[in-house]
Design a protein around this motif. Structure first.
Motif, short mmCIF file in Angstrom:
data_model
loop_
_atom_site.label_atom_id
_atom_site.label_comp_id
_atom_site.label_asym_id
_atom_site.label_seq_id
_atom_site.Cartn_x
_atom_site.Cartn_y
_atom_site.Cartn_z
N LYS A 299 5.16 21.93 17.80
CA LYS A 299 4.40 22.14 16.57
C LYS A 299 3.18 23.04 16.81
O LYS A 299 2.69 23.68 15.88
N LYS A 300 2.70 23.10 18.05
CA LYS A 300 1.54 23.93 18.37
C LYS A 300 1.95 25.34 18.78
O LYS A 300 1.09 26.17 19.07
N SER A 301 3.26 25.60 18.83
CA SER A 301 3.73 26.94 19.16
C SER A 301 3.86 27.76 17.88
O SER A 301 3.73 27.23 16.76
N SER A 302 4.15 29.02 18.03
CA SER A 302 4.32 29.88 16.86
C SER A 302 5.63 29.60 16.13
O SER A 302 5.80 30.01 14.98
N TYR A 303 6.55 28.89 16.79
CA TYR A 303 7.85 28.61 16.18
C TYR A 303 7.81 27.38 15.27
O TYR A 303 8.59 27.27 14.32
N LYS A 304 6.95 26.43 15.61
CA LYS A 304 6.75 25.19 14.84
C LYS A 304 7.94 24.23 14.92
O LYS A 304 7.75 23.01 14.98
N LYS A 305 9.18 24.74 14.91
CA LYS A 305 10.36 23.89 14.97
C LYS A 305 11.29 24.37 16.08
O LYS A 305 11.38 25.56 16.37
N LEU A 306 12.03 23.42 16.66
CA LEU A 306 12.98 23.76 17.72
C LEU A 306 14.08 24.67 17.19
O LEU A 306 14.50 25.60 17.88
N SER A 307 14.54 24.41 15.96
CA SER A 307 15.62 25.22 15.40
C SER A 307 15.22 26.69 15.29
O SER A 307 16.04 27.58 15.56
N LYS A 308 13.98 26.95 14.91
CA LYS A 308 13.51 28.33 14.80
C LYS A 308 13.43 29.00 16.18
O LYS A 308 13.78 30.17 16.33
N PHE A 309 12.98 28.23 17.16
CA PHE A 309 12.91 28.77 18.52
C PHE A 309 14.32 29.09 19.04
O PHE A 309 14.55 30.16 19.63
N LEU A 310 15.28 28.20 18.81
CA LEU A 310 16.64 28.43 19.28
C LEU A 310 17.30 29.60 18.54
O LEU A 310 18.14 30.30 19.10
#
Length: 528
Positions: A299-310
């Motif tokens: 949540k503290k990353s720019s992606y906010k969600k794992l799905s967006k990062f993947l």
């Protein structure tokens, strides 16, 4: 010295006069300890035992025990503190630092080699050859071993930190430690050092103009180094030294997320695990790959969600994600191949690529900016972690010295060699270049034969070599498949013909001697 079990000769309580003498000896041996702390170490009323023993190599050692723990030992009239004592007085001896993985080797009886010594930002302690020193691990000032310096600090640096640094006498987890209460080292934080408070001359990790040489700038001219003010221009080759802590929290978390993701794929996820639930990847693999002292929070990353990062990792063609059931995503494929796989690089190119990569991504540790290259530290981002770290290092190693990083990169690459023959295109082959191997074999009736292998690697026809030797040596020759080598022949000549073979290879074929193995077995000329 205590890596193996010792034999106890006697165990007696010390007398009052001997206790006073011991205090005087300790004060003389360790003047920095002070009278009060000597009295604290050797109290007046607590029972103090003297144990005489023989180490496994036969050395006679006297050990002083208080409260069930060995506090001092005496060897050849010299007093040494144990790790139990050093945990109470960590500044008693000059301390050097090494990596946690090295401790296992020290406990096994190995000495500490200089490549295993970590150079702190303030430089190495100043010691002379023969000085008693403490050895601690990265991140904890509590000593885990004591040893005698094999050379002075000046000699260590002049050697480029190569060779034996310390003869180790006693370690945590050895048999002397086991004679006590077997407690573990306390957690003692490293001293906080402010570089601006140091009176030592500041130096900058400048690079030689030829990056592949891995030397200090001006090393060929009496090993001169530049002051910071002389290397402010970024074109001079000085590495960027932005601190990790100066980066925004979001950027730091993005880097940590990438690192944990790549570590999980590298060391925990196997092809047989696919398809793998994305929630399992995160909960069972990525979180456990997070380095000690850090906490992964998407949540503290720019992606906010794992799905967006993947999704981003899928766009990078690292993984393929599919929704195998409604609302549940799984990783169904992983591209295990490195983008540079298959290309060839010389050692100098590898060094230049790694150095340029560290410059471009600001990975040189800012807290280590005063250390000399190649001993400054480099922070390991996900790419470098994936390239150089072992599985058991993933939770503890976040930085490496330059020389260690570059050595690891080279060691992890597939070796190859290139052979060029006149009028032909260069031939590139994987693996290490094997020398021409010459051996002597014993046959029936005590007859000897000379066997030659690997001739084809150097463009030599085994049949032609056999014919030439048969004529010169007046001996029979046999050509047969070389054992364990595909599509390779060996030549067998009757008798010890290494002398003739050496002249043929060195003088006529003009092969360098370093590529020929076994010439030393040639028969020696008879006495005149």
């Amino acid at each position: 010295m205590f890596a193996k079990a010792f034999r106890v000769k006697s165990n007696t309580a010390i007398k009052g006069s001997d206790r006073r003498k011991l205090r005087a000896d300790v004060t003389a041996a360790f003047p920095t300890l002070g009278t009060d702390r000597v009295s604290e170490l050797i109290p007046g009323k607590e029972e103090l035992n003297v144990v005489k023993l023989y180490a496994h190599k036969g050395d006679a050692v006297t050990v002083y025990m208080i409260g069930g723990n060995p506090i001092l030992f005496e060897l050849e009239k010299n007093l040494y503190p144990t790790v139990y004592t050093l945990w109470s007085y960590p500044d008693l001896l000059p301390a050097f630092t090494t990596w946690p993985l090295v401790l296992e080797k020290l406990v096994g009886g190995a000495d500490l080699m200089l490549p295993g010594v970590v150079v702190p930002p303030t430089g190495l302690p100043q010691v002379q050859q023969g000085d008693l020193c403490a050895i601690a691990l990265v991140g904890n000032r509590a000593p885990v071993a004591i040893g005698v310096a094999a050379m002075s600090t000046t000699q260590m640096l002049a050697s480029g930190l190569k060779g034996k640094g310390f003869s180790v006498l006693h370690t945590y987890q050895d048999h002397l430690w086991k004679s006590g209460d077997k407690s573990s080292p306390p957690a003692i934080a490293p001293l906080a050092m402010n570089p601006t408070d140091s009176n030592e001359e500041k130096v900058d990790p400048g690079l030689h103009g030829n990056l592949s040489s891995l030397t200090l700038e001006g090393e060929e001219e009496n090993r001169k180094v530049h002051h910071p003010e002389a290397s402010e221009d970024t074109s001079s080759g000085a590495l960027s030294q932005d601190s990790q802590d100066s980066k925004p929290l979001q950027e730091q978390m993005d880097e940590l997320l990438h690192q944990c993701f790549l570590h999980a794929l590298k060391s925990r996820v196997k092809k047989a695990d696919l398809p793998l639930l994305t929630s399992t990847l995160l909960g069972s693999h990525m979180f456990s790959c997070c380095p000690e002292g850090q906490q992964l929070d998407i949540k503290k990353s720019s992606y906010k969600k794992l799905s967006k990062f993947l999704q981003h990792m899928q766009q990078e063609q690292i993984v393929q994600v599919k929704e195998l059931s409604k609302g549940v995503e799984s990783i169904v494929a992983v591209d295990w191949r490195h983008p540079r796989k298959g290309s060839t690089l010389e050692g100098g190119e590898v060094r230049r690529i790694v150095i340029d990569y560290a410059k471009r991504n600001s990975l040189v540790d800012a807290d280590n900016r005063n250390a000399l290259f190649p001993f400054s530290l480099v922070r390991l981002d996900p790419i470098l972690c994936d390239c150089v770290l072992e599985k058991n290092e993933q939770h503890s190693v976040t930085k490496l010295p330059w020389d260690d990083l570059l050595t690891r990169c080279l060691q992890n690459m597939q070796p190859a060699y290139q052979v060029t023959f006149p009028g032909q295109e260069p031939i590139l082959k994987k693996g290490k270049l094997s020398p021409i191997d010459i051996t002597l074999a014993q046959k029936a009736y005590n007859k000897k034969v000379t066997v030659v292998r690997n001739l084809e690697t150097y463009g030599l026809d085994p049949c032609s070599v056999a014919a030439t030797l048969q004529q010169r040596c007046q001996a029979s020759t046999i050509i047969s498949p070389a054992p364990g080598a595909k599509d390779s022949l060996q030549v067998q000549i009757q008798g010890n013909q290494i002398h003739h073979l050496g002249r043929l290879l060195l003088e006529e074929y003009r092969l360098p001697g370093k590529y020929i193995q076994g010439l030393e077995k040639a028969p020696k000329p008879g006495k005149k």
